[in-house]
Design a protein around this motif. Structure first.
Motif, PDB file in Angstrom:
ATOM      1  N   LYS A  56     -11.911  -0.373   1.120  1.00 29.57           N
ATOM      2  CA  LYS A  56     -11.605   0.633   2.137  1.00 29.57           C
ATOM      3  C   LYS A  56     -12.838   1.510   2.315  1.00 29.57           C
ATOM      4  O   LYS A  56     -13.582   1.715   1.361  1.00 29.57           O
ATOM      5  CB  LYS A  56     -10.424   1.499   1.682  1.00 29.57           C
ATOM      6  N   ASP A 105      -2.978  -3.158  -2.654  1.00 29.47           N
ATOM      7  CA  ASP A 105      -3.724  -1.919  -2.888  1.00 29.47           C
ATOM      8  C   ASP A 105      -3.889  -1.708  -4.392  1.00 29.47           C
ATOM      9  O   ASP A 105      -2.918  -1.817  -5.150  1.00 29.47           O
ATOM     10  CB  ASP A 105      -2.920  -0.758  -2.255  1.00 29.47           C
ATOM     11  N   MET A 161      -4.946   1.141  -5.954  1.00 27.38           N
ATOM     12  CA  MET A 161      -4.526   2.463  -6.398  1.00 27.38           C
ATOM     13  C   MET A 161      -3.189   2.865  -5.789  1.00 27.38           C
ATOM     14  O   MET A 161      -3.102   3.151  -4.595  1.00 27.38           O
ATOM     15  CB  MET A 161      -5.602   3.503  -6.013  1.00 27.38           C
ATOM     16  N   MET A 162      -2.182   2.880  -6.636  1.00 26.94           N
ATOM     17  CA  MET A 162      -0.851   3.325  -6.205  1.00 26.94           C
ATOM     18  C   MET A 162      -0.228   4.098  -7.355  1.00 26.94           C
ATOM     19  O   MET A 162      -0.496   3.794  -8.522  1.00 26.94           O
ATOM     20  CB  MET A 162       0.035   2.116  -5.865  1.00 26.94           C
ATOM     21  N   ASP A 210       0.860  -1.186   0.000  1.00 27.28           N
ATOM     22  CA  ASP A 210       0.000   0.000   0.000  1.00 27.28           C
ATOM     23  C   ASP A 210       0.894   1.233   0.000  1.00 27.28           C
ATOM     24  O   ASP A 210       1.903   1.272   0.693  1.00 27.28           O
ATOM     25  CB  ASP A 210      -0.903  -0.002   1.244  1.00 27.28           C
ATOM     26  N   ASP A 211       0.526   2.207  -0.795  1.00 30.35           N
ATOM     27  CA  ASP A 211       1.368   3.400  -0.874  1.00 30.35           C
ATOM     28  C   ASP A 211       1.176   4.322   0.331  1.00 30.35           C
ATOM     29  O   ASP A 211       1.982   5.214   0.559  1.00 30.35           O
ATOM     30  CB  ASP A 211       1.111   4.158  -2.188  1.00 30.35           C
ATOM     31  N   GLU A 212       0.105   4.115   1.085  1.00 29.82           N
ATOM     32  CA  GLU A 212      -0.120   4.978   2.252  1.00 29.82           C
ATOM     33  C   GLU A 212       0.304   4.288   3.536  1.00 29.82           C
ATOM     34  O   GLU A 212      -0.181   3.188   3.854  1.00 29.82           O
ATOM     35  CB  GLU A 212      -1.587   5.370   2.326  1.00 29.82           C
TER      36      GLU A 212
HETATM   37 MG   LIG Z   1      -3.379   3.624  -2.549  1.00 28.61          MG
END
Ligand SMILES: [Mg+2]
Length: 313
Positions: free
Chosen positions: A108, A56, A58-59, A13-15
């Motif tokens: 999410k 994830d 969306m990255m 996950d990018d976050e």
């Molecule tokens: Mg993301």
């Protein structure tokens, strides 16, 4: 459970906040490793055994779909379970992930109990599948790897050695006059002896990466990454079996059950053709038989490269 046998889940996950949340949520279920983008996730997957991936969608740079696509086109990673983690509850995203080969999806904001339950289920399935797979690769009589398992493991060992530019040691091992043994003592005794030979060979292996397999009948195969140690390893197994003094009254070679070993030490350049290597080992085994059995014959392919490898070790 130790860290080694615990399944490993990779959270991508990018976050940071999501990575932390998921890691805390899952730490009681499994070992959790983290990646902050697609590229480092793929790197991590290539380096260690991952049981399940929370990915994830969306990255930036490489998104989850691309990571999943790459995993699915690689035969060594395509069986790893991937749970897609999509942002908004967007049905299209979920569908797309499942179509690409994800085993499940989570939306999410993350609902902790649901995530934990889903991960638990998929880990259970993954472990069951792994156990089943292991069973099909095991020789029923001796408990060591069977021919099918050997072919897979040997192929992989060759490819890894080519990549690393390292040598590999391969040996074929045959119980001397085993037909005479069976004729004299009966098949039950023959089976018991094969088990003991397998145990001796397994004991002679020095590393967990050594492959010891029942190749068929009374023939065994051994592969080691410590190629230079192959002769010593085989001699250790051969003398160890001799010392067990398993009576073989029908053997023209010795009073005891003995083995003949044919080994080949191959530099990386020769490992692109595993079949050729097996032939060479077979040839060396034949030579050991011809020279009177109860001995080890080693062939080098070629020595020059190997010497530098041995020096490094
Ligand atoms: Mg993301």
């Amino acid at each position: 459970m130790s860290e080694i046998t615990r399944p490993t889940v990779l959270v991508v996950d990018d976050e940071r906040i999501n990575r932390t949340l998921l890691a805390e949520l899952l730490q009681d279920e499994c070992r959790v490793v983290l990646a902050k983008d697609g590229a480092s996730a793929l790197q991590r997957i290539a380096q260690e055994k991952i049981t399940l991936i929370l990915l994830d969608a969306m990255m930036p740079d490489m998104d989850g779909y691309e990571v999943l696509r790459r995993l699915m086109t690689n035969e060594t990673t395509r069986d790893i379970g991937v749970i897609f983690v999509t942002g908004q509850a967007d049905e299209e995203d979920e569908e797309r992930g499942l179509r690409l080969g994800a085993v499940d999806y989570i939306t999410k904001p993350i609902r902790p109990l649901l995530v934990r339950a889903r991960v638990r289920n998929h880990l259970k399935l993954a472990l069951q599948r792994e156990e089943l797979e292991q069973l099909t690769l095991r020789d029923e009589l001796t408990g060591i790897t069977n021919r099918r398992g050997f072919d897979q493991a040997f192929d992989l060992a060759c490819r890894n050695a080519v990549k690393a530019g390292e040598a590999l040691g391969l040996a074929m091992i045959d119980v001397d006059h085993f037909k005479l043994y069976n004729d004299h003592y009966g098949h039950a005794a023959g089976d018991a002896t094969l088990r003991r030979v397998a145990a001796v060979l397994a004991g002679a292996g020095q590393r967990s990466s050594d492959i010891i397999a029942r190749y068929g009948g009374e023939e065994f195969a051994l592969v080691t990454q410590r190629a230079a140690d192959l002769p010593a390893l085989l001699e250790r197994a051969r003398t160890c079996l001799e010392d067990m003094e398993i009576a073989h009254a029908a053997s023209p070679t010795a009073d005891w059950v003995t083995i003949s070993c044919g080994g080949v030490i191959a530099a990386a350049a020769h490992l692109k053709q595993p079949d050729k290597l097996l032939q060479e080992a077979d040839g060396a085994l034949y030579e050991a038989k011809r020279q009177g059995r109860n001995r080890t014959v080693i062939r080098d392919m070629p020595v020059a490269v190997l010497v530098s490898h041995a020096d490094r070790a």
